[in-house]
Scaffold this motif. Structure first.
Motif, PDB file in Angstrom:
ATOM      1  N   GLU A  28      -4.646  14.192  -4.872  1.00 55.88           N
ATOM      2  CA  GLU A  28      -4.768  12.742  -4.688  1.00 55.88           C
ATOM      3  C   GLU A  28      -6.084  12.326  -5.326  1.00 55.88           C
ATOM      4  OE1 GLU A  28      -5.764  11.272  -0.788  1.00 55.88           O
ATOM      5  OE2 GLU A  28      -7.141  12.920  -0.380  1.00 55.88           O
ATOM      6  N   SER A  29      -6.282  11.017  -5.462  1.00 52.43           N
ATOM      7  CA  SER A  29      -7.596  10.495  -5.844  1.00 52.43           C
ATOM      8  C   SER A  29      -8.184   9.817  -4.614  1.00 52.43           C
ATOM      9  CB  SER A  29      -7.472   9.489  -6.985  1.00 52.43           C
ATOM     10  OG  SER A  29      -7.192  10.158  -8.195  1.00 52.43           O
ATOM     11  N   ARG A  30      -9.353  10.284  -4.204  1.00 47.43           N
ATOM     12  CA  ARG A  30     -10.010   9.714  -3.021  1.00 47.43           C
ATOM     13  C   ARG A  30     -11.513   9.767  -3.238  1.00 47.43           C
ATOM     14  NH1 ARG A  30      -8.518   9.003   2.370  1.00 47.43           N
ATOM     15  NH2 ARG A  30      -6.541  10.080   2.000  1.00 47.43           N
ATOM     16  N   TYR A  81      -3.120  12.599 -10.264  1.00 51.60           N
ATOM     17  CA  TYR A  81      -2.761  12.100  -8.930  1.00 51.60           C
ATOM     18  C   TYR A  81      -3.600  10.852  -8.635  1.00 51.60           C
ATOM     19  CZ  TYR A  81      -0.965  16.890  -8.517  1.00 51.60           C
ATOM     20  OH  TYR A  81      -0.315  18.078  -8.718  1.00 51.60           O
ATOM     21  N   PRO A  82      -3.284   9.724  -9.328  1.00 51.83           N
ATOM     22  CA  PRO A  82      -4.173   8.560  -9.211  1.00 51.83           C
ATOM     23  C   PRO A  82      -4.126   7.840  -7.868  1.00 51.83           C
ATOM     24  CG  PRO A  82      -2.280   8.062 -10.611  1.00 51.83           C
ATOM     25  CD  PRO A  82      -2.194   9.513 -10.273  1.00 51.83           C
ATOM     26  N   ARG A  83      -3.098   8.115  -7.051  1.00 54.73           N
ATOM     27  CA  ARG A  83      -2.973   7.417  -5.764  1.00 54.73           C
ATOM     28  C   ARG A  83      -3.688   8.171  -4.650  1.00 54.73           C
ATOM     29  NH1 ARG A  83       1.240   3.687  -5.773  1.00 54.73           N
ATOM     30  NH2 ARG A  83       1.539   3.894  -3.530  1.00 54.73           N
ATOM     31  N   MET A  84      -4.051   7.439  -3.586  1.00 60.20           N
ATOM     32  CA  MET A  84      -4.666   8.071  -2.419  1.00 60.20           C
ATOM     33  C   MET A  84      -3.569   8.438  -1.426  1.00 60.20           C
ATOM     34  SD  MET A  84      -8.075   6.915  -0.400  1.00 60.20           S
ATOM     35  CE  MET A  84      -7.573   5.495   0.532  1.00 60.20           C
ATOM     36  N   ALA A  85      -3.614   9.644  -0.907  1.00 62.23           N
ATOM     37  CA  ALA A  85      -2.612  10.089   0.073  1.00 62.23           C
ATOM     38  C   ALA A  85      -2.765   9.288   1.370  1.00 62.23           C
ATOM     39  CB  ALA A  85      -2.779  11.583   0.342  1.00 62.23           C
ATOM     40  N   ASP A  86      -1.688   9.261   2.159  1.00 63.79           N
ATOM     41  CA  ASP A  86      -1.708   8.481   3.407  1.00 63.79           C
ATOM     42  C   ASP A  86      -2.681   9.081   4.420  1.00 63.79           C
ATOM     43  OD1 ASP A  86       0.199   6.833   2.325  1.00 63.79           O
ATOM     44  OD2 ASP A  86       1.885   7.947   3.193  1.00 63.79           O
ATOM     45  N   TYR A 105     -11.568  11.739  -8.576  1.00 54.49           N
ATOM     46  CA  TYR A 105     -10.600  10.875  -9.258  1.00 54.49           C
ATOM     47  C   TYR A 105      -9.901  11.685 -10.332  1.00 54.49           C
ATOM     48  CZ  TYR A 105      -8.548   6.831 -11.532  1.00 54.49           C
ATOM     49  OH  TYR A 105      -7.654   5.933 -12.052  1.00 54.49           O
TER      50      TYR A 105
END
Length: 527
Positions: A503-505, A513-518, A509
């Motif tokens: 993820e990206s958090r 995996y540009p989205r942040m995991a839940d 970055y």
């Protein structure tokens, strides 16, 4: 070889180490180990200040919320609440030690930095860390129960494996350290050992960290069996001076806090509002990525940071050291912009510790940048770092004192064995390998990452680890070899952590995996 024993051994002489020493010295004999001269660490380089809730209308809840937002929800809420609530008392103790914090109309002058919703940065102009280091050093040197031992490069933690009667307890009893003067390895033992060795900035080509920030404590703790956490979160300071003569001179965040704006030198236009509604006051990771994007898109060497629209007297009064330094380089910040680039600035991950600074190894504590305490999460909020040093330095001291009777006396320890090694005749190998690590870490494991780049970095690290291990096994230790061994270890921990986060958090970055995991989950590596 010399052997010395103390009640408590502190490895590192910055804010965290000296705070722990001063809090223990009333009842214990304490030794503080410094890699070079006293105060050669990151503390005295800290320009910004210390975050604390002191302004009317501000609140602990607000400081906690700002810290959690910057940390992208990965922070440990209990730790954040604890540290934030301890901040005003920590400031008061430094004031008692004689730190000359800036005042205005009889009250402490508070400045504001990116990510903070209020003015809460207590400072000494733009040289806060230096003033704190001076006050702590003065108090430590004057204390009869504190022995300062400079010019000792810690090699490894002493554990039961090094005892004359071999033990697998995992407990730590001190360190083996190279004496720069005698070139011999000393054994220093204690009932409790505190790691306060700072971060791992020198793993990267461009860094604002001091020369000695080679991740020594992180690597030593890992070899001694401690878990390491969140090493993928390397903070890049957005604004390091771009100058071919002067490496790693930082332009404090407060310049943006007081109205400095970032411009693209090719177009002359301000660019931050296009990236974030908070513009220049967005958290560091966002600002660093924006600058990185402008530089890569337009093939720039740097961007401009401009505060020349403010009154010259205001600029000189708030940033006297920056003004003087840059005038000496031919840049008048009251009239022209400052060329800046991002540079590695802070290690948010490290040795896993609890609220008392305890690591996984009995008898071993840690405080400051060497740790992953749960305070910073995926990105450190500005001016929370000196605060962490003060709170955890004191917390570790308090726990050691309260649990003194449960800490065992160190057993007899074997001497350092040099019977099968020779003096090196090829120091060039160290310089070459060090340069190689720093360059591929910058290019492959920098501000923006991809899985392919990370895998390339891992492949190179695996080859270099073999070479360094072979070299270490054949030649006498030198300060450079000790640091190189630790750099390879830490680079490996960073890359392994980065590869495991899909993820990206915060500071990590990745284009894959540009989205942040839940769900926010710490990366924990187990030896």
């Amino acid at each position: 070889m010399s052997r010395e024993s103390f009640d408590v051994l502190i490895v590192g002489s910055g804010a965290a180490g000296l705070t722990a020493a001063l809090n223990l010295a009333a009842t214990r004999k304490v030794a503080v180990l410094s890699k070079g001269e006293l105060g050669g660490g990151a503390t005295e380089w800290a320009q910004g200040g210390i975050a604390a809730v002191l302004e009317e209308g501000d609140s602990f809840e607000s400081h906690v919320r700002d810290t959690m937002i910057a940390g992208a929800g990965l922070n440990n809420l209990a730790v954040v609440e604890h540290v934030v609530s301890e901040a005003p008392a920590a400031i008061a103790r430094l004031t008692e030690l004689g730190v000359p914090f800036a005042t205005e109309g009889g009250d402490l002058h508070l400045t504001r930095e990116g990510g903070h919703s209020h003015r809460r940065i207590v400072h000494v102009a733009d040289a806060t860390g230096w003033a704190i280091q001076q006050a702590l050093e003065k108090a430590a040197v004057a204390h009869p129960n504190i022995t300062i031992i400079p010019d000792r490069v810690a090699i490894d933690l002493v554990t039961g494996r090094h005892a004359r009667e071999f033990s697998t307890s995992g407990a730590v009893h001190g360190v083996y350290a190279l004496n720069r003067g005698t070139k011999k390895v000393d054994v220093l033992t204690a009932r409790a050992t505190v790691l306060a060795t700072g971060g791992a900035g020198r793993t990267y080509l461009y860094s604002t960290a001091p020369r000695g920030a080679t991740g020594d404590g992180i690597a030593m703790a890992w070899r001694a069996g401690c878990r390491i956490s969140n090493m993928e979160f390397m903070q890049f300071h957005p604004t390091c001076l771009y100058n071919l003569e002067v490496k790693n001179f930082l332009i404090t965040e407060a310049v943006r806090g007081e109205g400095g704006i970032l411009k693209n030198p090719k177009t002359g236009e301000r660019f931050m509002p296009a990236y974030d509604e908070r513009a220049e006051l967005a958290p560091r990771d966002i600002v660093a990525r924006a600058i990185d994007s402008e530089i890569k898109r337009d093939g720039l060497d740097y961007v401009w940071l401009d505060i020349s629209h403010r009154e010259p007297e205001f600029v000189k009064a708030h940033f006297p050291n920056i003004y003087e330094k840059l005038i000496g380089l031919g840049i008048d910040i009251t009239r022209e912009p400052i060329p800046v680039v991002p540079a590695q600035h802070y290690t948010c991950g490290g040795v896993l510790v609890d609220l008392d600074g305890r690591t996984d190894a009995p008898g071993l504590y840690a405080a400051g940048e060497v740790t992953q305490s749960g305070l910073h999460g995926a990105n450190r909020l500005a001016s929370n770092s000196l605060l962490e040093c003060l709170v955890f330095g004191e917390g570790a001291a308090r726990h050691i004192d309260a649990h003194w009777d449960s800490l065992p006396e160190p057993p007899p320890i074997r001497a350092w064995d040099e019977s099968r090694v020779a003096d090196s005749d090829e120091e060039v190998v160290i310089a070459q390998t060090w340069g190689e690590i720093r360059r591929f870490m910058w290019n492959y494991v920098g501000i923006v990452r991809t899985t392919k780049r990370l895998e390339r970095a891992k492949h190179r690290i695996d080859l270099l680890r073999q070479e360094v291990a072979d070299y270490y096994g054949h030649f006498r230790v030198t300060p450079d070899l000790i640091e190189l061994r630790n750099l390879v270890e830490v680079a490996d921990l960073i890359v392994r952590s980065a590869l495991s986060r899909h993820e990206s958090r915060g500071l990590h970055y990745t284009l894959d995996y540009p989205r942040m995991a839940d769900k926010a989950v710490d990366t924990v590596l187990v030896p």
